[in-house]
Design a protein around this motif. Structure first.
Motif, PDB file in Angstrom:
ATOM      1  N   GLY A  52       0.827  -1.201   0.000  1.00 43.99           N
ATOM      2  CA  GLY A  52       0.000   0.000   0.000  1.00 43.99           C
ATOM      3  C   GLY A  52       0.859   1.248   0.000  1.00 43.99           C
ATOM      4  O   GLY A  52       2.085   1.183   0.193  1.00 43.99           O
ATOM      5  N   ILE A  53       0.232   2.394  -0.213  1.00 43.24           N
ATOM      6  CA  ILE A  53       0.946   3.674  -0.245  1.00 43.24           C
ATOM      7  C   ILE A  53       1.758   3.847   1.030  1.00 43.24           C
ATOM      8  O   ILE A  53       1.226   3.681   2.141  1.00 43.24           O
ATOM      9  N   GLY A  54       3.023   4.167   0.872  1.00 45.27           N
ATOM     10  CA  GLY A  54       3.892   4.432   2.009  1.00 45.27           C
ATOM     11  C   GLY A  54       4.362   3.207   2.760  1.00 45.27           C
ATOM     12  O   GLY A  54       5.133   3.319   3.711  1.00 45.27           O
ATOM     13  N   GLN A  55       3.909   2.022   2.356  1.00 47.81           N
ATOM     14  CA  GLN A  55       4.291   0.779   3.048  1.00 47.81           C
ATOM     15  C   GLN A  55       5.348   0.052   2.218  1.00 47.81           C
ATOM     16  O   GLN A  55       5.060  -0.405   1.115  1.00 47.81           O
ATOM     17  N   PRO A  69       4.932   6.679  -3.455  1.00 49.31           N
ATOM     18  CA  PRO A  69       4.245   7.943  -3.185  1.00 49.31           C
ATOM     19  C   PRO A  69       2.783   7.959  -3.633  1.00 49.31           C
ATOM     20  O   PRO A  69       1.992   8.735  -3.089  1.00 49.31           O
ATOM     21  N   GLN A  70       2.447   7.135  -4.588  1.00 49.06           N
ATOM     22  CA  GLN A  70       1.063   7.030  -5.069  1.00 49.06           C
ATOM     23  C   GLN A  70       0.682   5.555  -5.195  1.00 49.06           C
ATOM     24  O   GLN A  70       1.557   4.683  -5.215  1.00 49.06           O
ATOM     25  N   ASP A  71      -0.599   5.306  -5.316  1.00 43.43           N
ATOM     26  CA  ASP A  71      -1.097   3.931  -5.290  1.00 43.43           C
ATOM     27  C   ASP A  71      -0.443   3.041  -6.337  1.00 43.43           C
ATOM     28  O   ASP A  71      -0.148   1.871  -6.081  1.00 43.43           O
ATOM     29  N   ARG A  72      -0.208   3.599  -7.532  1.00 41.78           N
ATOM     30  CA  ARG A  72       0.286   2.759  -8.614  1.00 41.78           C
ATOM     31  C   ARG A  72       1.677   3.178  -9.088  1.00 41.78           C
ATOM     32  O   ARG A  72       2.036   2.954 -10.236  1.00 41.78           O
ATOM     33  N   GLN A  73       2.441   3.775  -8.192  1.00 39.50           N
ATOM     34  CA  GLN A  73       3.786   4.230  -8.515  1.00 39.50           C
ATOM     35  C   GLN A  73       4.769   3.682  -7.501  1.00 39.50           C
ATOM     36  O   GLN A  73       4.559   3.800  -6.281  1.00 39.50           O
ATOM     37  N   PHE A  74       5.844   3.097  -8.014  1.00 41.72           N
ATOM     38  CA  PHE A  74       6.848   2.496  -7.142  1.00 41.72           C
ATOM     39  C   PHE A  74       8.208   2.951  -7.645  1.00 41.72           C
ATOM     40  O   PHE A  74       8.504   2.818  -8.829  1.00 41.72           O
ATOM     41  N   ILE A  75       9.011   3.514  -6.755  1.00 43.76           N
ATOM     42  CA  ILE A  75      10.283   4.114  -7.156  1.00 43.76           C
ATOM     43  C   ILE A  75      11.421   3.427  -6.414  1.00 43.76           C
ATOM     44  O   ILE A  75      11.352   3.205  -5.196  1.00 43.76           O
ATOM     45  N   LEU A  76      12.459   3.099  -7.154  1.00 43.37           N
ATOM     46  CA  LEU A  76      13.678   2.531  -6.589  1.00 43.37           C
ATOM     47  C   LEU A  76      14.765   3.594  -6.648  1.00 43.37           C
ATOM     48  O   LEU A  76      14.992   4.185  -7.701  1.00 43.37           O
TER      49      LEU A  76
END
Lengths: 112, 113
Positions: A52-55, A69-76
């Motif tokens: 989930g967001i932030g988890q 940072p957003q529901d469908r965004q994941f950053i490495l």
């Protein structure tokens, strides 16, 4: 239908430089998201996952971090890349933990 | 801990030959098992899966049966094509945390015409 996008496709960075790889998913809500690394000639290693967001759950302590940072965004990310960070980075999503994971096309990262 | 062991490659076959790629696993409980395929320069695609003992996953002519007694999930295809050339990964999901996937090291398959 759902799609997953990763960019860039290839990246060449000097040692000590920062890193930001982005992954977005379309066509679904609240997916589980994953970052993997595939070193040359080896299998995939789970780096981070998020339900989930932030988890963010970290599987391997190292020079990298992840954010959602957003529901469908994941950053490495990394503040300072090491030579050992070279590899093929794959983002994946699943509808929930019991469903199969679906992978993006990956980012090939070379560190000079 | 959980782990997956695949036969080392590369495996080189002629078109229409029979394919077997061995996969064994170590896990507590009852993991789900998967085969993924990776074509050159691309990400992984799910090929087939099995979620409980004796289940047979199948797709595109490929099959694998979940054998708990031998902790195996071998991939088979009766007649391979040149287009099947790729790297094949066996994987399991941790039965106590399905978010945790463990992948084998991959087996490269080369099919010659």
């Amino acid at each position: 239908s759902q799609t997953i996008h990763q960019w860039p496709a290839t990246l060449v960075q000097p040692v000590g430089s920062p890193l930001s790889l982005e992954c977005t998913v379309e066509g679904t809500s609240n997916p589980n998201l994953y970052w993997y690394r595939q070193a040359a000639g080896r299998g995939l290693q789970l780096l981070f996952y998020s339900v989930g967001i932030g988890q963010i759950s970290s599987e391997v302590p190292q020079n990298l971090s992840a954010s959602r940072p957003q529901d469908r965004q994941f950053i490495l990310s990394s503040k300072k890349l090491l030579l050992s960070d070279s590899g093929f980075y794959l983002c994946a999503w699943s509808a929930d933990a019991r469903q199969p994971q679906h992978f993006g096309d990956g980012t090939r990262l070379s560190i000079l | 801990g959980d782990s997956v062991t695949q036969m080392e490659g590369p495996v080189t076959l002629s078109e229409e030959a029979f394919l077997t790629i061995n996969c064994t696993y170590t896990a507590t409980g009852y993991p789900s098992l998967f085969w993924y395929v990776q074509y050159p320069g691309e990400g992984l695609q799910l090929l087939l899966k099995a979620t409980k003992a004796d289940d047979k996953g199948s797709n595109k002519g490929f099959e694998a049966t979940y054998r708990k007694e031998t902790t195996s999930f071998h991939l088979e295809k009766g007649s391979v094509q040149v287009s099947d050339s790729a790297v094949y990964f066996c994987a399991l999901s941790d039965p106590y945390n399905f978010n945790k996937f463990y992948f084998g090291s991959g087996t490269k398959l080369n099919v010659k015409p």
